[in-house]
Write a protein that holds these residues in place. Sequence first.
Motif, PDB file in Angstrom:
ATOM      1  N   ASN A  94       0.687  -1.127  -0.053  1.00  0.00           N
ATOM      2  CA  ASN A  94       0.224  -0.071  -0.072  1.00  0.00           C
ATOM      3  C   ASN A  94       0.756   1.457   0.060  1.00  0.00           C
ATOM      4  OD1 ASN A  94      -2.398  -1.343  -0.180  1.00  0.00           O
ATOM      5  ND2 ASN A  94      -2.829  -1.288   2.292  1.00  0.00           N
ATOM      6  N   GLN A  95       1.906   1.270   0.923  1.00  0.00           N
ATOM      7  CA  GLN A  95       2.961   2.385   0.647  1.00  0.00           C
ATOM      8  C   GLN A  95       3.477   2.652  -0.803  1.00  0.00           C
ATOM      9  OE1 GLN A  95       5.952   2.017   3.735  1.00  0.00           O
ATOM     10  NE2 GLN A  95       4.615   2.778   5.308  1.00  0.00           N
ATOM     11  N   LYS A 124       1.966   1.841  -3.602  1.00  0.00           N
ATOM     12  CA  LYS A 124       0.884   2.346  -4.259  1.00  0.00           C
ATOM     13  C   LYS A 124       0.625   4.000  -4.073  1.00  0.00           C
ATOM     14  CE  LYS A 124      -1.943  -1.876  -4.687  1.00  0.00           C
ATOM     15  NZ  LYS A 124      -2.885  -2.571  -4.016  1.00  0.00           N
ATOM     16  N   TYR A 125       0.703   4.330  -2.874  1.00  0.00           N
ATOM     17  CA  TYR A 125       0.813   5.519  -2.385  1.00  0.00           C
ATOM     18  C   TYR A 125       1.890   6.745  -3.048  1.00  0.00           C
ATOM     19  CZ  TYR A 125       0.950   9.410   1.176  1.00  0.00           C
ATOM     20  OH  TYR A 125       1.096  10.693   2.053  1.00  0.00           O
ATOM     21  N   THR A 167       1.664   4.481   9.622  1.00  0.00           N
ATOM     22  CA  THR A 167       1.951   3.870   8.283  1.00  0.00           C
ATOM     23  C   THR A 167       2.616   4.671   7.360  1.00  0.00           C
ATOM     24  OG1 THR A 167      -0.193   5.053   7.782  1.00  0.00           O
ATOM     25  CG2 THR A 167      -0.510   2.829   8.581  1.00  0.00           C
ATOM     26  N   CYS A 189      -5.440   7.149  -1.419  1.00  0.00           N
ATOM     27  CA  CYS A 189      -4.744   5.827  -0.971  1.00  0.00           C
ATOM     28  C   CYS A 189      -5.047   5.410   0.559  1.00  0.00           C
ATOM     29  CB  CYS A 189      -3.457   6.015  -1.034  1.00  0.00           C
ATOM     30  SG  CYS A 189      -2.717   6.160  -2.796  1.00  0.00           S
ATOM     31  N   ARG A 190      -5.616   4.375   0.693  1.00  0.00           N
ATOM     32  CA  ARG A 190      -5.856   4.040   2.139  1.00  0.00           C
ATOM     33  C   ARG A 190      -4.918   2.898   2.607  1.00  0.00           C
ATOM     34  NH1 ARG A 190     -10.181   5.519  -0.620  1.00  0.00           N
ATOM     35  NH2 ARG A 190     -11.693   6.854   0.392  1.00  0.00           N
ATOM     36  N   LEU A 191      -4.444   3.420   3.883  1.00  0.00           N
ATOM     37  CA  LEU A 191      -3.098   2.639   4.297  1.00  0.00           C
ATOM     38  C   LEU A 191      -4.182   1.686   5.888  1.00  0.00           C
ATOM     39  CD1 LEU A 191      -1.555   5.132   3.360  1.00  0.00           C
ATOM     40  CD2 LEU A 191      -0.001   3.330   3.552  1.00  0.00           C
ATOM     41  N   THR A 192      -3.480   0.780   6.040  1.00  0.00           N
ATOM     42  CA  THR A 192      -4.230   0.117   7.208  1.00  0.00           C
ATOM     43  C   THR A 192      -3.184  -0.420   8.223  1.00  0.00           C
ATOM     44  OG1 THR A 192      -3.839  -2.389   6.452  1.00  0.00           O
ATOM     45  CG2 THR A 192      -5.857  -0.842   5.463  1.00  0.00           C
ATOM     46  N   ASP A 217       0.006  -1.698   7.467  1.00  0.00           N
ATOM     47  CA  ASP A 217       1.123  -1.139   6.950  1.00  0.00           C
ATOM     48  C   ASP A 217       1.908   0.012   7.847  1.00  0.00           C
ATOM     49  OD1 ASP A 217       0.507  -1.108   3.937  1.00  0.00           O
ATOM     50  OD2 ASP A 217      -1.439  -0.494   4.490  1.00  0.00           O
TER      51      ASP A 217
END
Length: 332
Positions: A123-124, A126-127, A145, A299-302, A305
């Motif tokens: 996800n990072q 993609k961010y 994150t 962009c959504r991190l969880t 991440d």
Amino acid sequence: MPNTATAKPASARTVIEVPSAYPMVSLLGSSDEYIRLVEIAFPTVDILVRGNQITLEGDSADVEVIDTLLSEMLAVLKTGQALTPETVERSISLMKSGTRPSELLSTNILSNRGKTIRAKTLNQKKYVEAIDLNTVVFGIGPAGTGKTYLAVAKAVQALQAKEVNRIVLTRPAVEAGEKLGFLPGTLSEKIDPYLRPLYDALHDMIDPESIPRLITSGTIEVAPLAYMRGRTLNDAFIILDEAQNTSAQQMKMFLTRLGFGSTMVVTGDVTQVDLPGGTTSGLRVVSEILEGLDDVAFCRLTASDVVRHRLVGDIVAAYDRYDANQEIGPKQ
């Protein structure tokens, strides 16, 4: 015909030869710490180490994944990076999601004073890619994150590449448990604690002695959100941090500061809103307003991440479970 309901998974056996150029301890970890993490993650596979040989035996699908995982860990070592328990755990997670760790862990954003900054989760990545491809990017996720840290790294990278002329870092100075009027010092000294995390990130990426000069010249500006009103920011990399503490009106005001040749990154955690009761967070409603707009990315991190101490991710996940249980619990 075999009974498919009770059939066992196909079994496989693979022997991996580790090149002598790489000491086994660098791959396996002290006291085989890293290989134990792999065994825990893939309990269907037996791992035997003898000399420079690693034998995998068990579920064929998992044997294949571990074979690739160990190759990827060797590829990371080839770049000169040392493996750590955190790196190995992330590599396992990436492999399970179908991403090769070496592609992620060897792509640098910025290097300074021997420290390299890179995305550490899918996800990072993609961010970071979204920041390269869009004019306005929202990074939404829990603490730890890398939302702000990676945004500042991309800002410094853009400045060094002369893609922008300046960096503007801003935060809303929302009172989180303390009244500004009761804090000691001048207005600047009262506001400084709110901006300190942005200074901390800068100090990791730019020689500290040059930061005052860059701030004095206006190349870097760190200021409260209120200072943005009435301005148009051209040829700048602009970061709004802690955006969950903006009102809907403040969010609109900030986004309309965008000028030509600029990039905007908005970061925040919608679970940590410090606004007075009854005030709607601008970060919560902006996705409903701008989602699907061209050149704008969300962009959504969880919790997966989180790249701080491992326990931070566990804490975030525990709070998420608690909140979910509260929502579905019996109504009073």
